[in-house]
Write an enzyme that holds these catalytic residues in place. Structure first.
Site, mmCIF file in Angstrom:
data_model
loop_
_atom_site.group_PDB
_atom_site.id
_atom_site.type_symbol
_atom_site.label_atom_id
_atom_site.label_comp_id
_atom_site.label_asym_id
_atom_site.label_seq_id
_atom_site.Cartn_x
_atom_site.Cartn_y
_atom_site.Cartn_z
ATOM 1 N N HIS A 36 0.828 -1.213 0.000
ATOM 2 C CA HIS A 36 0.000 0.000 0.000
ATOM 3 C C HIS A 36 0.854 1.252 0.000
ATOM 4 O O HIS A 36 2.060 1.231 0.247
ATOM 5 C CB HIS A 36 -0.895 0.029 1.243
ATOM 6 C CG HIS A 36 -0.116 0.200 2.524
ATOM 7 N ND1 HIS A 36 0.697 -0.779 3.040
ATOM 8 C CD2 HIS A 36 0.001 1.263 3.355
ATOM 9 C CE1 HIS A 36 1.266 -0.348 4.149
ATOM 10 N NE2 HIS A 36 0.873 0.893 4.363
ATOM 11 N N ASP A 63 0.225 5.015 2.065
ATOM 12 C CA ASP A 63 -0.536 5.285 3.293
ATOM 13 C C ASP A 63 -1.829 6.074 3.061
ATOM 14 O O ASP A 63 -1.843 7.099 2.377
ATOM 15 C CB ASP A 63 0.351 6.028 4.303
ATOM 16 C CG ASP A 63 1.454 5.111 4.829
ATOM 17 O OD1 ASP A 63 1.183 3.915 5.024
ATOM 18 O OD2 ASP A 63 2.590 5.590 5.019
ATOM 19 N N HIS A 95 4.708 0.303 0.036
ATOM 20 C CA HIS A 95 5.512 -0.490 0.973
ATOM 21 C C HIS A 95 4.683 -1.621 1.568
ATOM 22 O O HIS A 95 3.450 -1.603 1.528
ATOM 23 C CB HIS A 95 6.122 0.392 2.067
ATOM 24 C CG HIS A 95 5.105 1.147 2.880
ATOM 25 N ND1 HIS A 95 4.452 2.257 2.401
ATOM 26 C CD2 HIS A 95 4.623 0.937 4.130
ATOM 27 C CE1 HIS A 95 3.625 2.712 3.317
ATOM 28 N NE2 HIS A 95 3.694 1.923 4.375
ATOM 29 N N ARG A 121 5.376 6.322 14.045
ATOM 30 C CA ARG A 121 5.358 6.919 12.707
ATOM 31 C C ARG A 121 4.720 8.304 12.756
ATOM 32 O O ARG A 121 3.647 8.465 13.353
ATOM 33 C CB ARG A 121 4.558 6.033 11.745
ATOM 34 C CG ARG A 121 4.751 6.417 10.296
ATOM 35 C CD ARG A 121 3.897 5.542 9.392
ATOM 36 N NE ARG A 121 2.616 6.167 9.143
ATOM 37 C CZ ARG A 121 1.598 5.575 8.522
ATOM 38 N NH1 ARG A 121 1.713 4.335 8.090
ATOM 39 N NH2 ARG A 121 0.461 6.213 8.329
#
Ligand code: SIN
Length: 276
Positions: free
Chosen positions: A105, A107, A252, A267
């Site tokens: 995907h 994000d 990723h 994150r």
């Protein structure tokens, strides 16, 4: 000066593969960046799509400060760290039934303005290895399609739906709403000006204007194409590693090959623009 042509004076940049990924040395991200450092890191991100830093000891506040140099911070639609809404905790242990990012995907593409980039700081890695993250170059994915397929996709859009990812994790509460967005299947990067393939297994649900069978067949073909090995790099984390990826041109996948061991990181995600 074009960012791609920038010569580095304050950082050292070592590519991981010719296609995607580079490790950056010579900078301590706990300290405020000088303008020159900022510009060189930005240029390296645009050139390599994902950049990596090692042995960084930074607090949550310093992490957010680093992210803010690149734009407004994004708040995740479903997961926020208590006391730090701009931070998404990435965690897995013996009780986990899923981990974030297991499926290829970019994000939060279910949002109308999906995040421009994400900065992940991992502080706990699995004891016996594993937990690598794979990244893939979506410019190259677009370039490697045949001319007729590129023409077919030109101007087409696809739906991206948060419920496909989040509903299973957060329960089937019918009153809970998840973001939905329609995006071009091929987007133009606002900085590099290059075209990138912009559908992903996690969030994309259908191609607008095709019937269900047609849409499913084309999407599956594109997903397999995106996952070709020659588009990828693989990053092996150590405690204190940071990855900073550009969601506009890279996808990723986090490998969950270490259950029941622990992995932990935080994150910070940077807000982006509406894809065009
Ligand atoms: C993610 O942000 O998608 C998770 C990446 C990772 O855990 O390596």
């Amino acid at each position: 000066m074009k960012l791609e042509a920038m010569q580095y004076q304050t950082i050292q940049v070592s590519p991981l593969t010719p296609t995607i990924g580079a490790e950056i040395a010579g900078v301590d991200l706990a300290k405020p960046l000088t303008q020159q450092q900022f510009e060189e890191i930005h240029a390296a991100l645009i050139r390599h799509l994902v950049i990596f830093f090692r042995e960084q000891t930074i607090s949550t506040e310093q992490h957010k400060e680093f992210g803010r140099r690149f734009g407004k911070l994004h708040i995740h639609p479903t997961s926020q760290m208590p006391g730090h809404p701009e931070v998404l905790e990435i965690k897995a242990d013996e009780n986990s039934t899923w981990v974030a990012g297991e499926v290829w995907h970019s994000d939060v593409t279910c949002e109308i303005e999906p995040p421009m980039g994400s900065i992940l700081h991992i502080t706990k890695v699995p004891d016996n290895g594993g937990g690598d993250t794979l990244f893939a170059n979506m410019y190259r994915a677009y370039e490697l399609l045949s001319d007729p397929m590129r023409q077919f996709l030109e101007g087409k859009t696809a739906m991206h739906e948060g419920a496909q990812v989040y509903a299973g994790r957060h329960g089937k509460d019918p009153s809970r709403q998840y973001p939905v967005a329609e995006h071009p299947i091929v987007r133009t990067h606002p900085v590099s000006g290059k075209k990138a393939l912009y559908v992903n297994r996690n969030f994309t649900t259908r191609i607008v204007g095709l019937n269900k069978n047609e849409s499913e067949a084309v999407l599956q073909m594109l997903y397999q194409h995106i996952e070709r090995d020659d588009l990828k790099c693989r990053f092996k984390w150590r405690p204190g590693s940071i990855a900073f990826w550009d969601n506009r041109c890279a996808q990723h996948q986090a490998m969950w090959d270490y259950f029941p061991q622990k992995r932990y990181g935080q994150r910070v995600t940077i807000a982006g623009d509406k894809p065009y």
